[in-house]
Design a protein around this motif. Structure first.
Motif, PDB file in Angstrom:
ATOM      1  N   CYS A 132      -6.414   7.002   0.646  1.00  0.00           N
ATOM      2  CA  CYS A 132      -6.331   5.963  -0.398  1.00  0.00           C
ATOM      3  C   CYS A 132      -6.206   6.566  -1.789  1.00  0.00           C
ATOM      4  N   THR A 133      -5.303   6.003  -2.590  1.00  0.00           N
ATOM      5  CA  THR A 133      -5.147   6.463  -3.974  1.00  0.00           C
ATOM      6  C   THR A 133      -5.920   5.565  -4.944  1.00  0.00           C
ATOM      7  N   SER A 134      -6.632   4.608  -4.383  1.00  0.00           N
ATOM      8  CA  SER A 134      -7.400   3.628  -5.172  1.00  0.00           C
ATOM      9  C   SER A 134      -6.505   2.882  -6.164  1.00  0.00           C
ATOM     10  N   CYS A 135      -5.244   2.687  -5.784  1.00  0.00           N
ATOM     11  CA  CYS A 135      -4.290   2.089  -6.731  1.00  0.00           C
ATOM     12  C   CYS A 135      -4.557   0.610  -6.997  1.00  0.00           C
ATOM     13  N   GLY A 136      -5.298  -0.035  -6.114  1.00  0.00           N
ATOM     14  CA  GLY A 136      -5.672  -1.438  -6.337  1.00  0.00           C
ATOM     15  C   GLY A 136      -4.595  -2.444  -5.959  1.00  0.00           C
ATOM     16  N   ALA A 137      -3.454  -1.976  -5.478  1.00  0.00           N
ATOM     17  CA  ALA A 137      -2.365  -2.919  -5.161  1.00  0.00           C
ATOM     18  C   ALA A 137      -2.806  -3.906  -4.080  1.00  0.00           C
ATOM     19  N   CYS A 138      -3.577  -3.407  -3.115  1.00  0.00           N
ATOM     20  CA  CYS A 138      -4.042  -4.277  -2.022  1.00  0.00           C
ATOM     21  C   CYS A 138      -4.897  -5.409  -2.573  1.00  0.00           C
TER      22      CYS A 138
ATOM     23  N   ILE B 206     -13.804   1.383   0.541  1.00  0.00           N
ATOM     24  CA  ILE B 206     -13.326   2.745   0.819  1.00  0.00           C
ATOM     25  C   ILE B 206     -14.174   3.762   0.058  1.00  0.00           C
TER      26      ILE B 206
ATOM     27  N   VAL C 168     -10.945  -1.394  -2.177  1.00  0.00           N
ATOM     28  CA  VAL C 168     -11.263  -0.074  -2.750  1.00  0.00           C
ATOM     29  C   VAL C 168     -12.771   0.157  -2.796  1.00  0.00           C
TER      30      VAL C 168
ATOM     31  N   LEU D 154      -3.613   5.087   6.759  1.00  0.00           N
ATOM     32  CA  LEU D 154      -4.331   3.967   6.137  1.00  0.00           C
ATOM     33  C   LEU D 154      -3.499   2.690   6.091  1.00  0.00           C
TER      34      LEU D 154
ATOM     35  N   CYS E 265       0.833  -1.219   0.000  1.00  0.00           N
ATOM     36  CA  CYS E 265       0.000   0.000   0.000  1.00  0.00           C
ATOM     37  C   CYS E 265       0.866   1.267   0.000  1.00  0.00           C
ATOM     38  N   PRO E 266       0.754   2.102  -1.035  1.00  0.00           N
ATOM     39  CA  PRO E 266       1.570   3.317  -1.076  1.00  0.00           C
ATOM     40  C   PRO E 266       1.242   4.286   0.056  1.00  0.00           C
TER      41      PRO E 266
ATOM     42  N   PRO F 113      -4.658  -1.048   4.715  1.00  0.00           N
ATOM     43  CA  PRO F 113      -5.825  -1.803   4.226  1.00  0.00           C
ATOM     44  C   PRO F 113      -6.140  -3.007   5.112  1.00  0.00           C
TER      45      PRO F 113
END
Ligand code: SF4
Ligand code: SF4
Length: 712
Positions: free
Chosen positions: A376-382, A396, A393, A335, A326-327, A337
């Motif tokens: 959250c940047t909603s990057c989806g990595a999680c 969130i 996401v 945050l 998570c960035p 996740p």
């Protein structure tokens, strides 16, 4: 003599009812056979099955309580569609350990435990069938293979358990906290497998048939026991004691599944089976036309989530993989996740017992703070990392939606961007009729001015390339390539508005739907919608965010289109031999994967293919790349917000690029380009490392534009 002794044990020492005749004892001695309930006697079942029933009843009760808890959530459509695909995914996730094995040590560890444990379950089932049904197959070669396999897998299980203890007690990875629940699970497994081996070893020590060499661990234990020359009576009692301990441990395990970490044995496969099968980058829409007074936007209470969201919460095994990637978490934001999912789970449990009401705990703010949600940047990595297919996401954004639409609580910069996008169709509030100004001198077919023009592609510009000077250069470079290749394309000009990706993820669903519906109407005017049949015309999106929202989310509002990213088009033209790049670029280039192009839509190879096709380019990868790429920090509407907490995400990404000693960071996204450029400036590296869109690199290599930074 041995025959008599064994009969003596069965008859008198154990008093268990099963009496073997001399012929039966010969079977033990001379045939390859396992006599079930040996030394225990079949009458034990009179006690065994009632105990098993009690354990099962506790198990069923616990699972029923969990089920009731999940079912308090809202309905969730399409979780039972395409059973074959769901089964396939569950098989891959559970039995092939597809995601789990991606983490070397932890994956192997879990694999050993999983397959070892699975084999023990299969062995127990086979033995029960042999013992309590007329079936009789535990003999001959089958028995030998069975016994050898079980011993081998039990050893694997022990290896996995030792690895787990080492990991939790010695390695102690940063994002893996260990609770009593974890130690309970580990201890149970260890005790259970040790008791199993002890039982086997004692049995072999007493009966001593030579064929039992195949049970190689039990055989070795039996030889060790025999060194001490214990009496048969003693061993028989020991065996009986161990049998009961093993049995009771197993019953305790069954009963404890719903109440301990073992719950994931049930929730894991279920959650993977019912996983989100819609595109990862597709968030649900709110039915804005059928709202009543009771309707709440998004989620402000746990019951606003769906039953599948609830199941998600119970499937989390706290492995920490989401936190690792998570960035936000990795740059000191509040945050995590993993923590968020477990806080939601606690809230779900407390809600079902009335504790939340009792203690006056509400979901947003007291359980999950606003800072957590806005980080959250909603990057989806999680979500990509999660072996349980949990959708972080979606939850969130549901909570953000409630903050924005239900409570009007959001960062002021985000509120401004939403307002401007709603009013002017772009985040700066610039006039809509200036949207196509950048294209004036480029002789581009503008459908706003010439609606009857012929074209094969609509080039979707996006707000960044429409208004932002730096991003306009990318659009111009790409246009030059299209014109160079005589590709028939057009733009929507002033008919285009912001795609709505950012506002949706900030939580302004109403503004998103207004923008999306406007764009759908415009696209449909030009026959782009594929809802009623095949349409060869395509949309080329310059922005991965527009690409994702048009491709994956507009269909929920009736707009279905063929959408490609500009790097996909360039790559396909190169592959087809229609785009030959003769120029040479003696530069070291690293490619930054945009989350919305890579993780959300699987486009990893095309941008790299383009760069590799340019002579002289030395393509190097940053520490985090492709599926594990590190976000630039701009997704989820964060492009339009300040970053007051922790360190800056874009600077961390810039550090990774600096570490690979590149001359150029190539991107395919205006947000990424802006963020990483800012990161380079902050690191005082903007003179040494340039951030360019792939279209600019190609256009320069074709001699269509001149990029100063790329000149030798
Ligand atoms: S959400 Fe998924 S990745 Fe994160 S800790 Fe739970 S199981 Fe692991
Ligand atoms: S989407 Fe990205 S930033 Fe948000 S919680 Fe997941 S990993 Fe963290």
């Amino acid at each position: 003599m041995e025959v008599l002794v064994l009969n003596f044990i069965l008859n008198s020492v154990l008093g268990s009812g099963k009496v073997l005749s001399p012929q039966e004892m010969n079977v033990i001695e001379h045939n390859t056979q396992r006599i079930v309930y040996w030394n225990i006697g079949h009458k034990v079942t009179y006690l065994m099955y009632p105990i098993a029933l009690i354990a099962m009843a506790i198990f069923v009760y616990g699972m029923y309580k969990r089920y009731k808890m999940w079912m308090q959530g809202k309905a969730d459509d399409n979780r039972g569609d395409d059973l074959a695909q769901r089964m396939e995914g569950a098989f891959e996730g559970v039995f092939l350990h597809k995601k789990i094995l991606k983490k070397g040590y932890a994956g192997l560890m879990h694999g050993f435990i999983f397959f070892g444990f699975l084999m023990m379950l299969i062995a127990t089932a086979i033995t029960t069938i042999e013992a309590d049904t007329p079936a009789n197959f535990l003999d001959g070669t089958f028995y030998k293979v069975f016994s050898f396999t079980i011993d081998a897998f039990a050893l694997l299980l022990i290896a996995g358990i030792i690895m787990a203890i080492y990991r939790r007690d010695v390695q102690k990875p940063k994002n893996l906290e260990t609770t009593n629940d974890d130690w309970y699970a580990i201890s149970f497994l260890l005790i259970s497998v040790i008791l199993g081996f002890a039982l086997e070893g004692i049995r072999i020590a007493i009966t001593d048939p030579s064929f039992e060499r195949v049970s190689f661990v039990g055989w070795a234990i039996s030889r060790a026991i025999m060194v001490f020359n214990p009496s048969i009576e003693f061993l028989a009692s020991l065996h009986k004691g161990a049998w009961w301990m093993h049995f009771m441990t197993t019953m305790f395990f069954i009963a404890s599944i719903p109440y301990t970490k073992f719950l994931h044995i049930i929730t894991g496969p279920l959650n993977i089976f019912f996983r989100k099968r819609a595109p990862l980058g597709q968030l649900k829409i709110i039915d804005m036309e059928n709202l009543d007074e009771e309707s709440r936007f998004g989620a402000s209470e746990i019951m606003d989530f769906s039953w599948k969201d609830m199941l998600d919460l119970d499937a989390c095994i706290r492995c920490g993989r989401c936190e690792d990637v998570c960035p936000a978490h990795n740059t000191g934001k509040p945050l995590s996740p993993k923590k968020m999912i477990n806080d939601l789970r606690e809230h779900m449990v407390d809600e079902s017992t009335g504790k939340n009401k009792e203690n006056g705990i509400n979901l947003i703010e007291m359980r999950i703070t606003e800072d957590v949600l806005w980080s959250c940047t909603s990057c989806g990595a999680c979500m990509v990392a999660c072996p349980m297919e949990i959708a972080h996401v979606d939850k969130i954004v549901a909570m953000r939606t409630n903050l924005v639409m239900g409570q009007g609580k959001l960062p002021v910069e985000a509120a401004n961007a939403i307002k401007k996008m709603g009013k002017n169709g772009n985040p700066w509030g610039l006039p809509q009729n200036e949207r196509a100004n950048w294209a004036k001198e480029l002789k581009i077919t503008n459908l706003d001015e010439t609606p009857d023009a012929d074209f094969d592609y609509i080039l979707w510009i996006g707000s960044m390339s429409s208004y932002d000077n730096r991003s306009q250069k990318v659009a111009k470079a790409f246009v030059k390539i299209l014109q160079h290749l005589d590709i028939k394309f057009a733009i929507l000009g002033n008919l285009e508005k912001a795609s709505g990706d950012a506002v949706k993820r900030i939580g302004a669903e109403d503004v998103y739907q207004d923008l999306a519906k406007h764009n759908i109407v415009q696209l449909d005017k030009f026959g782009m919608n594929t809802v009623n049949g095949n349409v060869p015309k395509k949309i080329i999106a310059l922005s991965p965010h527009s690409y994702n929202v048009i491709k994956n989310e507009y269909p929920l509002l009736g707009g279905q289109y063929n959408v490609i990213h500009h790097t996909e088009l360039l790559s396909s033209l190169i592959n087809a031999g229609k785009l030959n790049i003769d120029g040479e670029l003696l530069k070291t280039v690293t490619y930054h994967d945009s989350c919305y192009l890579g993780r959300y839509n699987g486009v990893y190879e095309d941008p790299r293919n383009i760069l590799n096709s340019i002579k002289g380019i030395n393509l190097v990868e940053m520490e985090h790349n492709t599926e594990e790429s590190f976000c630039c920090g701009a997704g989820g509407g964060r492009m339009w917000m300040e970053e007051p907490l922790g360190t800056r995400i874009n600077e961390k990404r810039a550090d990774e690029a600096i570490a690979v000693k590149c001359d150029v960071v190539a991107t395919g996204c205006a947000f990424c380009m802006t963020m990483i450029t800012d990161g380079m400036k902050a690191k005082d590296k903007d003179d040494d490392i340039k951030v360019l869109d792939i279209a600019e690199i190609v256009a320069h290599s074709l001699g269509l534009i001149e990029v100063k930074a790329l000149k030798k």
